[in-house]
Design a protein around this motif. Structure first.
Motif, mmCIF file in Angstrom:
data_model
loop_
_atom_site.group_PDB
_atom_site.id
_atom_site.type_symbol
_atom_site.label_atom_id
_atom_site.label_comp_id
_atom_site.label_asym_id
_atom_site.label_seq_id
_atom_site.Cartn_x
_atom_site.Cartn_y
_atom_site.Cartn_z
ATOM 1 N N LEU A 159 0.862 -1.191 0.000
ATOM 2 C CA LEU A 159 0.000 0.000 0.000
ATOM 3 C C LEU A 159 0.896 1.238 0.000
ATOM 4 O O LEU A 159 1.527 1.561 1.006
ATOM 5 C CB LEU A 159 -0.904 -0.026 1.253
ATOM 6 C CG LEU A 159 -1.883 1.130 1.407
ATOM 7 C CD1 LEU A 159 -2.858 1.196 0.235
ATOM 8 C CD2 LEU A 159 -2.665 0.995 2.720
ATOM 9 N N MET A 160 0.964 1.896 -1.138
ATOM 10 C CA MET A 160 1.866 3.050 -1.296
ATOM 11 C C MET A 160 1.047 4.301 -1.605
ATOM 12 O O MET A 160 1.350 5.037 -2.541
ATOM 13 C CB MET A 160 2.867 2.767 -2.418
ATOM 14 C CG MET A 160 3.774 1.578 -2.191
ATOM 15 S SD MET A 160 4.924 1.738 -0.804
ATOM 16 C CE MET A 160 5.871 3.178 -1.217
ATOM 17 N N THR A 161 0.009 4.526 -0.828
ATOM 18 C CA THR A 161 -0.842 5.703 -1.044
ATOM 19 C C THR A 161 -0.679 6.659 0.142
ATOM 20 O O THR A 161 -0.275 6.234 1.232
ATOM 21 C CB THR A 161 -2.326 5.305 -1.170
ATOM 22 O OG1 THR A 161 -2.754 4.693 0.058
ATOM 23 C CG2 THR A 161 -2.539 4.337 -2.317
ATOM 24 N N ILE A 182 -0.666 2.532 -5.827
ATOM 25 C CA ILE A 182 -0.301 3.944 -5.714
ATOM 26 C C ILE A 182 -1.569 4.743 -6.001
ATOM 27 O O ILE A 182 -2.598 4.163 -6.364
ATOM 28 C CB ILE A 182 0.852 4.341 -6.680
ATOM 29 C CG1 ILE A 182 0.453 4.055 -8.142
ATOM 30 C CG2 ILE A 182 2.135 3.618 -6.324
ATOM 31 C CD1 ILE A 182 1.429 4.635 -9.166
ATOM 32 N N ALA A 183 -1.515 6.059 -5.835
ATOM 33 C CA ALA A 183 -2.714 6.873 -6.071
ATOM 34 C C ALA A 183 -2.610 7.558 -7.426
ATOM 35 O O ALA A 183 -1.512 7.884 -7.888
ATOM 36 C CB ALA A 183 -2.843 7.917 -4.955
ATOM 37 N N GLY A 184 -3.760 7.797 -8.030
ATOM 38 C CA GLY A 184 -3.797 8.564 -9.271
ATOM 39 C C GLY A 184 -3.877 10.050 -8.958
ATOM 40 O O GLY A 184 -3.826 10.458 -7.798
ATOM 41 N N ILE A 229 -1.314 12.676 -13.616
ATOM 42 C CA ILE A 229 -0.201 12.441 -12.678
ATOM 43 C C ILE A 229 -0.515 11.165 -11.891
ATOM 44 O O ILE A 229 -1.658 10.717 -11.853
ATOM 45 C CB ILE A 229 0.023 13.617 -11.671
ATOM 46 C CG1 ILE A 229 -1.195 13.862 -10.760
ATOM 47 C CG2 ILE A 229 0.396 14.887 -12.392
ATOM 48 C CD1 ILE A 229 -0.928 14.888 -9.639
ATOM 49 N N PHE A 230 0.525 10.596 -11.285
ATOM 50 C CA PHE A 230 0.302 9.534 -10.296
ATOM 51 C C PHE A 230 1.053 9.943 -9.039
ATOM 52 O O PHE A 230 1.963 10.780 -9.072
ATOM 53 C CB PHE A 230 0.742 8.155 -10.825
ATOM 54 C CG PHE A 230 2.200 8.033 -11.170
ATOM 55 C CD1 PHE A 230 3.136 7.662 -10.211
ATOM 56 C CD2 PHE A 230 2.659 8.304 -12.465
ATOM 57 C CE1 PHE A 230 4.483 7.553 -10.531
ATOM 58 C CE2 PHE A 230 4.001 8.186 -12.796
ATOM 59 C CZ PHE A 230 4.912 7.809 -11.822
ATOM 60 N N ARG A 231 0.591 9.407 -7.906
ATOM 61 C CA ARG A 231 1.180 9.828 -6.628
ATOM 62 C C ARG A 231 1.648 8.609 -5.830
ATOM 63 O O ARG A 231 0.867 7.693 -5.589
ATOM 64 C CB ARG A 231 0.155 10.639 -5.824
ATOM 65 C CG ARG A 231 -0.214 11.971 -6.491
ATOM 66 C CD ARG A 231 -1.357 12.666 -5.751
ATOM 67 N NE ARG A 231 -2.542 11.848 -5.728
ATOM 68 C CZ ARG A 231 -3.416 11.811 -4.720
ATOM 69 N NH1 ARG A 231 -3.225 12.564 -3.658
ATOM 70 N NH2 ARG A 231 -4.480 11.033 -4.779
ATOM 71 N N ILE A 232 2.915 8.640 -5.428
ATOM 72 C CA ILE A 232 3.469 7.568 -4.596
ATOM 73 C C ILE A 232 3.483 8.080 -3.153
ATOM 74 O O ILE A 232 4.127 9.081 -2.847
ATOM 75 C CB ILE A 232 4.908 7.204 -5.037
ATOM 76 C CG1 ILE A 232 4.917 6.748 -6.498
ATOM 77 C CG2 ILE A 232 5.490 6.126 -4.119
ATOM 78 C CD1 ILE A 232 6.311 6.538 -7.084
ATOM 79 N N GLY A 233 2.749 7.389 -2.288
ATOM 80 C CA GLY A 233 2.714 7.799 -0.876
ATOM 81 C C GLY A 233 3.847 7.134 -0.105
ATOM 82 O O GLY A 233 4.202 5.980 -0.365
#
Ligand SMILES: Cc1ncc(COP(=O)(O)O)c(C=O)c1O
Length: 382
Positions: A6-8, A323-325, A334-338
């Motif tokens: 889980l990388m959000t 990951i999150a969009g 874009i995409f977002r890596i938490g």
């Protein structure tokens, strides 16, 4: 079976110690056992919020509940407030304040811009009757970090104006010194740097914010800060608390104290740096400007010609890495890596490896292994 990562930027992974604490048999909340839990949570939260002077209140709600509580407790209908926004969550504050009939002025920036403290200063000089300045410290939608220390110094000059800081993805990832920086109200949510499931929110209330609360005439009940303060003086909560989450919170705060707040922030800074280095080595372009990058999340432009939604879906479905969009106008772009909360070096390496495999599948031109190599160099201190 597929192993999942889980990388959000929320919800975030929960350490096993915390999961196990939450699995304990239920206890009643009007007991000395639970009062001890409340004390531990409040003391631990004061430590992570870096405050002695402010009270810390805990709600059974998501972060938005804490946001709404700050509006209904600090203001009255018609009060002038300044909302600085450069992303989705700053906009949410504007929606809440407008819904409650405040007189809202916005300092609106693009999602790739940092809030300029000098604009806030100029606004307050022209509108000295403003009752509040509201800002998001770490904009999760854009990864932008705003300088709340500078805003604290500006707002401190106005005795009837409070500074409200949404630090929902700031706390535990970047420095947020409530007392030292003069932040009147600071909030976070459990599913972020506190390493818990969603469902709890915590908020600090400074003496100046309590004065604002005395003046406030907006209707309130569930989020009435005074009810929480009264109960807190007896180590309890006004309503049935989220018992298991609070037991988990006491455990996660114990872990945070053991690591130390400075070390936690340094770990986040390092992981953020490694993620950025890895992405740039793959020829990707970072979304947040160099002048204001937070440690909680790394948003990255989807390369020209690639399908951002497909990228996120291959990461999750083929490689098990969620990951999150992007949000709103940036959906698919874009995409977002938490990397906020319970994260270590190999979460970043794993994610970059999955990203490389995904980019290769999508036909992006890069040197395989270059992202991981760049991240490793950061993690090894090169
Ligand atoms: C900066 C910020 N503010 C507010 C919120 C809203 O919190 P919640 O979704 O817990 O209500 C979030 C959630 O992601 C956030 O990141």
């Amino acid at each position: 079976m597929q192993k999942r990562y889980l990388m959000t930027p929320g919800p975030t992974p929960v350490p096993s110690e915390v999961l196990l604490a939450q699995a304990r048999p239920m206890i009643h909340h009007r007991t000395p056992d639970f009062e001890a839990v409340v004390r531990e949570c409040v003391e631990g939260l004061k430590y992570v919020f870096e405050t002695e002077a402010s009270d810390v209140l805990i709600f059974a709600s998501s972060g938005t509940g804490a946001m709404e509580s700050s509006i209904v407790n600090c203001f009255s209908a018609g009060d002038e407030v300044l909302i600085c926004h450069n992303g989705k969550f700053g906009q949410r504050m504007q929606h809440i304040a407008t819904a409650y009939g405040l007189s809202v002025t916005t300092l609106e920036y693009g999602w790739q811009q940092v809030v300029r403290p000098e604009d806030v200063q100029a606004h307050l000089r022209q509108h000295p009757a403003a009752r509040g300045v509201i800002v998001t410290q770490s904009e999760t939608s854009s990864g932008v970090l705003n300088d709340v220390q500078a805003l604290g110094a500006i707002v401190a000059e106005y005795p009837d104006c409070v500074l409200i800081v949404d630090s929902i993805t700031g706390i535990g990832a970047v420095a947020c010194k409530t007392d030292a920086w003069g932040l009147d109200v600071v909030m976070t949510g459990s599913q972020k740097g506190l390493m818990l499931p969603p469902g709890l929110a915590a908020i600090t209330v400074s003496p100046k914010a309590w004065k604002a609360c005395e003046r406030s005439t907006l209707p309130k009940f569930y989020f009435d800060w005074k009810q929480y303060q009264k109960s807190l003086s007896k180590d309890t909560t006004p309503f049935t608390p989220a018992v298991s989450l609070m037991i988990g919170l006491a455990e996660s705060l114990k872990l945070m104290r053991e690591e130390g707040i400075e070390n936690i922030i340094a770990r986040h800074a390092r992981l953020a740096l490694a993620t950025r280095a890895g992405c740039e080595a793959l020829g990707l372009v970072l979304f947040a400007p160099p002048s204001g990058r937070g440690n909680a999340v790394t948003p990255v432009w989807v390369p020209e010609g690639l399908d951002g939604k497909k990228l996120v879906s291959i990461m999750k479905n083929r490689h098990g890495v969620t990951i999150a969009g992007g949000q709103d106008d940036y959906t698919g772009r874009i995409f977002r890596i938490g990397h906020l909360g319970y994260f270590g070096d190999f979460d970043i390496i794993t994610t970059l490896a999955a990203l490389e495999m995904t980019l290769a599948e999508l036909g992006h031109d890069f040197e395989p292994g270059s992202g991981i190599r760049a991240a490793e160099a950061v993690l090894m201190g090169a």
